[in-house]
Design an enzyme around this catalytic site. Sequence first.
Site, PDB file in Angstrom:
ATOM      1  N   SER A  44       5.724  -1.979   1.038  1.00 38.78           N
ATOM      2  CA  SER A  44       4.260  -2.041   1.020  1.00 38.78           C
ATOM      3  C   SER A  44       3.663  -1.500   2.310  1.00 38.78           C
ATOM      4  CB  SER A  44       3.766  -3.474   0.809  1.00 38.78           C
ATOM      5  OG  SER A  44       3.561  -4.117   2.055  1.00 38.78           O
ATOM      6  N   ALA A  45       2.339  -1.278   2.246  1.00 39.13           N
ATOM      7  CA  ALA A  45       1.584  -0.798   3.407  1.00 39.13           C
ATOM      8  C   ALA A  45       1.672  -1.768   4.576  1.00 39.13           C
ATOM      9  CB  ALA A  45       0.123  -0.615   3.016  1.00 39.13           C
ATOM     10  N   LYS A  46       1.989  -3.021   4.283  1.00 43.76           N
ATOM     11  CA  LYS A  46       1.947  -4.071   5.309  1.00 43.76           C
ATOM     12  C   LYS A  46       3.061  -3.973   6.345  1.00 43.76           C
ATOM     13  CE  LYS A  46      -1.747  -6.333   4.447  1.00 43.76           C
ATOM     14  NZ  LYS A  46      -2.741  -6.545   5.508  1.00 43.76           N
ATOM     15  N   ASP A  47       4.065  -3.124   6.086  1.00 36.46           N
ATOM     16  CA  ASP A  47       5.086  -2.913   7.128  1.00 36.46           C
ATOM     17  C   ASP A  47       4.436  -2.374   8.401  1.00 36.46           C
ATOM     18  OD1 ASP A  47       6.876  -3.587   5.175  1.00 36.46           O
ATOM     19  OD2 ASP A  47       8.021  -1.717   5.234  1.00 36.46           O
ATOM     20  N   GLN A 149      -3.190 -11.904  10.836  1.00 35.97           N
ATOM     21  CA  GLN A 149      -3.586 -10.545  10.446  1.00 35.97           C
ATOM     22  C   GLN A 149      -5.089 -10.433  10.187  1.00 35.97           C
ATOM     23  OE1 GLN A 149      -2.290  -9.313   6.574  1.00 35.97           O
ATOM     24  NE2 GLN A 149      -1.991 -11.384   5.828  1.00 35.97           N
TER      25      GLN A 149
END
Length: 458
Positions: A44-47, A149
């Site tokens: 995912s983009a969250k890496d 976050q």
Amino acid sequence: MGIADSVLDLIGDTPLVRLKRMSEEYGLTSLLTMKLEAANPGGSAKDRPALEMVLRAEADGLLHPGGTIVEPTSGNTGVGLAIVAAQRGYRCVFVVTDKVSPEKVDLLRAYGAEVVVCPVAVPPDHPDSYYSTAERLVTEIPGAYRPNQYANPANPQAHTLTTGPEIWRQTDGRVTHFVAGAGTCGTLTGTARYLKAQNPDVRIVAADPRGSVYSGGSGRPYLVEGVGEDFFPAAWDPSLIDEVIEVSDRDSFLMARRISRTEGILTGGSGGMAVAAALQVARRCGPDDVIVVLNPDSGRGYLSRVFNDTWMATHGFLGESDGPTLAEVLAHRPDRSPLLYVNPAHTARDAIAVMQREAVSQLPVCKNEPPFATAEVVGAVHELELMAGAHQDRSVLDRPVAELMGPRLPTIGVGQLAVHATRLLEQHPAVLVLADGRPSTVVTRADMLTYFSHTSRG
Ligand code: PMP
């Protein structure tokens, strides 16, 4: 040699692909492209923000060797943090809500993280909310660090440093529109900062689940995961957002299924939501426009929900086809009144008044006002129990139904077979019908009998 030093070096540089078949289907003249964030090591983009937040915390002396990372996360941020933690030797404790699919929880545990599950249907300041639980764990665990976050500038910064430049490079600076789901807004704000600095005319479009604050809702529950909020996080910057497009759970889920089938790109609910918004944008665009929609993760994490026909049917998103459905039963009902309900604070007397006026024997107890989310249905009151209670003690009539109610009615999807309703009604006096993921009406034994008598006339 083409060998990365560690998995952390493989974060970012995700591919950009044209949505060829969807573009043909919709007759688009613009170039509609998708950034495939599932290509990140954690899927995912969250890496990207996970790595940036940990590096920043180390540099700022907030995270020390042997420390513990504690974070409330819908799953993807957890995976990213778990990967970074594995490489850099930290323990991880994640706090998630019970809305998150079970696969996501298993996934976090597979990376060696600990997971605490909290109820979604409580306000953020409730001690059991996932925000409050995370705060408590941070104070209890020695050496704990909470990246947070929602407030951490390293979250949007990760996208300013990586996602934005990648999109600019991959489109040769021709990008005209960037569309992404709004969660913490790290993706939107961070990417927007870079793209607008290159070309202030790039339009930034936020896709938001219906009910969430960005599109004017109050944050009331919806079913799409990982996007939408009930408050405005630090990264929300309306000066960078040119448009917010509200998308329903239904459109998000059906679009996710469609992209997966037509493009061969397995996409989750929030990716479906972003594409539903991007298609609205693309339809207004011309041959010079280049639209980039960010697909934050893969549909693999949602196989038991979005891609499960039974789950989709029981929530009223899909119909079953091998017999008459509940929709047909309801079509034979003389009245089409909206969902009858009481609020938890209403008294038994109020509930009795509604039941008498509407000639029904039970009511669902729902928080807020219609249209309700299924998570806002907290119980049911039935005339039988109210009668028994009032017989013992008349003061029961002035107590709030929250103190008197029984469990929620069982639920059924409006497209499910009528036979399922009959089975449920053998055990329960009434069943709550869900349409497009929301409670729409209550069906009773009398409704089934009306339907049977109408359809037996030949
Ligand atoms: N989709 C999914 C599945 C997510 O997990 C997230 C992150 N919460 C988003 C979209 C939204 O990204 P952001 O937090 O950067 O707004």
